[in-house]
Scaffold this active site. Sequence first.
Site, mmCIF file in Angstrom:
data_model
loop_
_atom_site.group_PDB
_atom_site.id
_atom_site.type_symbol
_atom_site.label_atom_id
_atom_site.label_comp_id
_atom_site.label_asym_id
_atom_site.label_seq_id
_atom_site.Cartn_x
_atom_site.Cartn_y
_atom_site.Cartn_z
ATOM 1 N N ASP A 131 38.783 -29.851 1.581
ATOM 2 C CA ASP A 131 39.296 -30.532 0.390
ATOM 3 C C ASP A 131 39.023 -32.034 0.404
ATOM 4 O OD1 ASP A 131 40.289 -28.179 -0.648
ATOM 5 O OD2 ASP A 131 42.225 -28.389 0.343
ATOM 6 N N GLN A 164 32.891 -20.753 0.334
ATOM 7 C CA GLN A 164 32.730 -22.209 0.371
ATOM 8 C C GLN A 164 33.132 -22.793 1.717
ATOM 9 O OE1 GLN A 164 34.300 -23.877 -3.637
ATOM 10 N NE2 GLN A 164 35.045 -21.796 -3.470
ATOM 11 N N ARG A 165 34.089 -22.174 2.386
ATOM 12 C CA ARG A 165 34.532 -22.738 3.655
ATOM 13 C C ARG A 165 34.039 -21.927 4.853
ATOM 14 N NH1 ARG A 165 41.020 -21.261 3.248
ATOM 15 N NH2 ARG A 165 40.940 -19.314 4.417
#
Lengths: 405, 405
Positions: A141, A308-309
């Site tokens: 993030d 995404q991670r």
Amino acid sequence: MSDFSKGNVVIGQSGGPTAVINQSLVGAVETLRDSDTIGRIMGARHGVAGIVAENFVDLNDVDADRLEAVANTPAAALGSSRDKPDEVYCRKIFDVFKKNDVRYFFYIGGNDSADAARIVNEMASASDYELRTFHIPKTIDNDLRVTDHCPGYGSAAKFVASAFMGDDRDSAALPGIKINVVMGRDAGWLTAAGVLGRSDPADGPHLVYVPEVPFSTEQFLADVKEIYGRLGRCQIAVSEGIKDMTGTSVTVALAEALGHRVERDSHGNPQLSGSGALGDFLADYLKANMKVPLETLRVRADTFGYLQRSFAGYASEVDRREARECGRRAAALAMSGDLDGSVAIKRLDSSEYEVDYVRAELSDVARVTKSLPKEYINDRGNGVTEEFISYATPLVGGLPVLGKL
Amino acid sequence: MSDFSKGNVVIGQSGGPTAVINQSLVGAVETLRDSDTIGRIMGARHGVAGIVAENFVDLNDVDADRLEAVANTPAAALGSSRDKPDEVYCRKIFDVFKKNDVRYFFYIGGNDSADAARIVNEMASASDYELRTFHIPKTIDNDLRVTDHCPGYGSAAKFVASAFMGDDRDSAALPGIKINVVMGRDAGWLTAAGVLGRSDPADGPHLVYVPEVPFSTEQFLADVKEIYGRLGRCQIAVSEGIKDMTGTSVTVALAEALGHRVERDSHGNPQLSGSGALGDFLADYLKANMKVPLETLRVRADTFGYLQRSFAGYASEVDRREARECGRRAAALAMSGDLDGSVAIKRLDSSEYEVDYVRAELSDVARVTKSLPKEYINDRGNGVTEEFISYATPLVGGLPVLGKL
């Protein structure tokens, strides 16, 4: 065999994993193993939960090749946890630390994890138990304070930018409206990274919506109509964390309107990922309101989700290197006598991208997050600025070069 | 300048793009450009739609570096089309071909595209117009007949396998039930590829559901309960094309139950991708029926979406090479005198993975698709066999090596 007369170490991983959180683990472990003052290095399975359960992995004797493979593996190799220790929980942690002569505690995580480390550390001070507590930052993030950027962000940003690049070519080949929902509960850093592969004004994403700007469905419709009218297609980046004018998460409002229970974690955060609801809602809204015959209007929504991670084999080289170094520095700071802190990355004021690593106060990193600043968002609130692109480009460590006809 | 006295070429791309469809385009173009018998090489924008609109790109003079960048770019650089030419449409195509002295027509696509090429070719024969028509195979679905596998599949399979690998580590770090929905309308080839990165019996995906096996929600629940009870987590690969006992697409049945209009393309195929509905439905079904307290049950669903066919910078090297060669061979076959056909990849019976390229009849490739054979699906219908793994592993050209603690 390990020497039990030396200060022992507990290291754990917490929160949502990243593609490089294991680099930080390995960076700390390899630095600790090089030292004479360190005894057992105990990896806690599933963060604080593993500490109270005394569920440890011996990290003194893992061979170097295996450690290197772990470093290059996405997600938390020790297991992660969403637990936030309270008074009673911390008391149990202390009992385990005292019993095992643990004198060093490293916790790799985001702001909630820094806060957990801070609480444990304050209890240690209050109990006159000498404990060196270091937080090692990670989060896709990119919303931690003090540090210029967070280990984990560059790799997620590289994934998101590459996904937008390929999807933009796909959308140009079969034109229509394409919505891509990107992770990010409160901050738009990762969604903004969708633009990093653009090489041409006609390239997508043509619109970017982040949680920092209140989301209006009417403005969204007007924006899409304008782009679609001009280019015959429109690629859109939307954060899963967008909020309406009242500050309510659009995903949460939608889930509640559909009668779904909204999950919340132990920190009270609503669960936004792992569902395609927001993308589907926005696609249905456009189909109903674009005033274009549905036979000719192609609207698709993808939610990039946990890839995404966690996607294997595609981390940012810059991010890998920096995450490793953050682990090394935390270990070095603790062994050099600092009692507590977090590691922050400081970007140097040089023409080439260059960084240094500095100690930050735990209390400055804990709890409060860092939003995308105003100067990174365009005036219309539907895109990013060149300043953001200059900031983020070095972090992804290069993107594919595409060709067009 | 191009020589108008030579036979001119039209080349187009059709259907859903892949990560390597531009390799085939470039392979054909570079081979045609090396020949003295070829005049203008006209790239049709958006397939057959671009032919009738005479919307062409000159491919004779694109410089080699740009062509190479195009080859490494996902999606159809000329633009794609879902049009299926009928009698009237074909008449228009002929008018354009005659007007421009087009003697070679190359169409890169799937089975629908092979059928379009076949129709155009039959009309040419019937009109005594000498036209050499070659289909060049591409599809991430891997469902074309004759060929051992399809260019485009290996890259999509590499993406899907890498996604499952990373997501499996993520799911092990924060255990629960994870559903991943994979593309594939009628065939489970791509969903099956989710297993290719497994290195341990405890690795996910633990369950694989493909369109070839009728899907029962009750059996699904029983399967998940068994794995979750044994491992404390469960990673699941589900094809977007799964059908219930009556042969109805679960996605379509769900969309209709929710009152959504189901889009169909010009071939009558329902639109399955670009929505998270199936994953969300399965996740909600498990939450409601697992009989595990919801506070302790973590269920997430991701729909991999268009990234599977378009992600930039992560194609299979084997797939890249083979897609390029299919384009080259189609051009060579047409110039050597063959009047029509498709290129098929033939796997040689050797200890190392090796292939050859052969001509196939258009009619053998058109329309009918190839499902996952029975011997690639396990007896319980919820997984794949070692035979499938042996078949598919060479096509992805290597996967990341992960480490565990």
